[in-house]
Scaffold this active site. Structure first.
Site, short mmCIF file in Angstrom:
data_model
loop_
_atom_site.label_atom_id
_atom_site.label_comp_id
_atom_site.label_asym_id
_atom_site.label_seq_id
_atom_site.Cartn_x
_atom_site.Cartn_y
_atom_site.Cartn_z
N HIS A 81 4.06 0.42 1.18
CA HIS A 81 4.45 1.72 0.70
C HIS A 81 3.65 2.40 -0.49
O HIS A 81 3.99 3.36 -0.96
CB HIS A 81 6.02 1.90 0.27
CG HIS A 81 7.02 1.69 1.36
ND1 HIS A 81 7.32 2.66 2.42
CD2 HIS A 81 7.87 0.73 1.69
CE1 HIS A 81 7.91 2.34 3.17
NE2 HIS A 81 8.57 1.23 2.93
N HIS A 88 3.51 -9.56 0.42
CA HIS A 88 4.50 -8.40 0.89
C HIS A 88 4.68 -8.39 2.10
O HIS A 88 3.87 -7.97 2.80
CB HIS A 88 3.75 -7.29 0.42
CG HIS A 88 4.76 -6.12 0.11
ND1 HIS A 88 5.81 -6.27 -0.89
CD2 HIS A 88 5.23 -5.02 0.87
CE1 HIS A 88 6.65 -4.91 -1.07
NE2 HIS A 88 6.34 -4.45 0.14
N ASP A 124 9.99 -6.30 -6.47
CA ASP A 124 9.88 -4.81 -6.23
C ASP A 124 10.68 -3.75 -7.12
O ASP A 124 11.95 -3.75 -7.07
CB ASP A 124 10.27 -4.58 -4.76
CG ASP A 124 9.58 -5.06 -3.86
OD1 ASP A 124 9.35 -6.35 -4.03
OD2 ASP A 124 9.09 -4.45 -2.51
N GLU A 180 5.32 -0.77 -5.63
CA GLU A 180 5.20 0.04 -4.56
C GLU A 180 6.21 1.08 -4.30
O GLU A 180 5.94 2.24 -3.39
CB GLU A 180 4.86 -0.84 -2.87
CG GLU A 180 6.11 -1.36 -2.91
CD GLU A 180 6.23 -1.79 -1.06
OE1 GLU A 180 5.20 -1.35 -0.43
OE2 GLU A 180 7.40 -1.77 -0.61
#
Length: 259
Positions: free
Chosen positions: A68, A150, A8, A39
């Protein structure tokens, strides 16, 4: 074929880390394909065209998302249009974008799938049944299938790894922002790691200013979360695979820190 999955990427510090470490790493290790979870790319929440184009320019080929990815509503049209991006496939019909795609890398086709977990996460369609449906469809096009799962719960990630063993090339866990040390090749030839980790500020709490998180735990009052400052880190995972069979041959964690 060598595939690098970057954990991430959080805000400006994460983008700086990609800029610093990816070009040399890609050249030195002769990496064929680079995927990054995006994200948290823009300000720690969501994605924008500008931030995506920035890390594409540093050598990232394709992007995945998570819960997100939707945080910046002005980016919905971008998510819908960008063919180098996949968002979680188990969101209900009508969500912008695509949950999986097939890309051409050199002389080979590669399937890329994004899924979200349900434990401690939004109540979405079953990721196991959705994964089964998608991998069956992709198997007709290519033996190389990469999954970004995720999810919050380690047990859910491990279970999906076993469920897809032998059906996908690699299952990379994302979301928790903490790199795990359980990388392995499962018996069926699937490379697995519970979490690739985070590319972003090292001295916060999973990328957020530590003062705000500590205060929230102490007071239980709402706090505005901001991306932390200070030195940054680069977390990724490198898989080498046999393109003829789609089986993984090796998996290796990558960690780099701002010098």
């Amino acid at each position: 074929m060598k595939v690098l999955m970057i954990g991430d990427v959080v805000g400006r510090p994460g983008r700086r880390a990609v800029k610093e470490f990816l070009p040399a790493l890609r050249e030195a290790r002769q990496i064929d394909l680079v995927i990054a979870n995006a994200e948290n790319l823009a300000g720690g929440n969501g994605i924008t065209r500008e931030t995506a184009d920035e890390i594409f320019s540093y050598g990232v080929d394709f992007l995945t998302g998570g819960n997100h990815i939707w945080d910046k509503k002005e980016s919905y049209s971008y998510i819908d249009e960008e063919t180098r991006l996949v968002r979680p496939a188990n969101y209900p019909p009508g969500a912008p974008g695509a949950g999986y795609r097939v890309f051409t890398v050199g002389n080979h086709k590669v399937g890329l799938v994004n899924l979200c977990g349900r434990a401690f996460m939004p109540d979405l369609d079953c990721p196991f049944r959705k994964a089964e449906e998608i991998t069956a469809a992709l198997a007709a096009a290519t033996p190389i299938i990469i999954v970004d799962f995720h999810a919050e719960a380690t047990s859910e990630k491990i279970a999906l790894g076993w469920f897809l063993d032998g059906r996908v090339t690699a299952l990379f866990g994302t979301h928790t922002h903490v790199q795990t040390a359980d990388e392995r090749i499962l018996p069926g030839g699937t490379a697995y790691i519970t979490d690739v980790g985070m590319t972003g500020p090292r001295d916060g709490v999973i990328g957020v200013r530590k003062e705000a998180i500590i205060s929230k735990y102490l007071t239980q009052l709402p706090k505005r979360f901001e991306v932390a400052s200070g030195p940054y880190q680069f977390n990724a995972c490198l898989v080498t695979l046999d393109p003829a069979t789609g089986k993984a041959l090796s998996i290796e964690r990558v960690q780099e820190f701002e010098r």
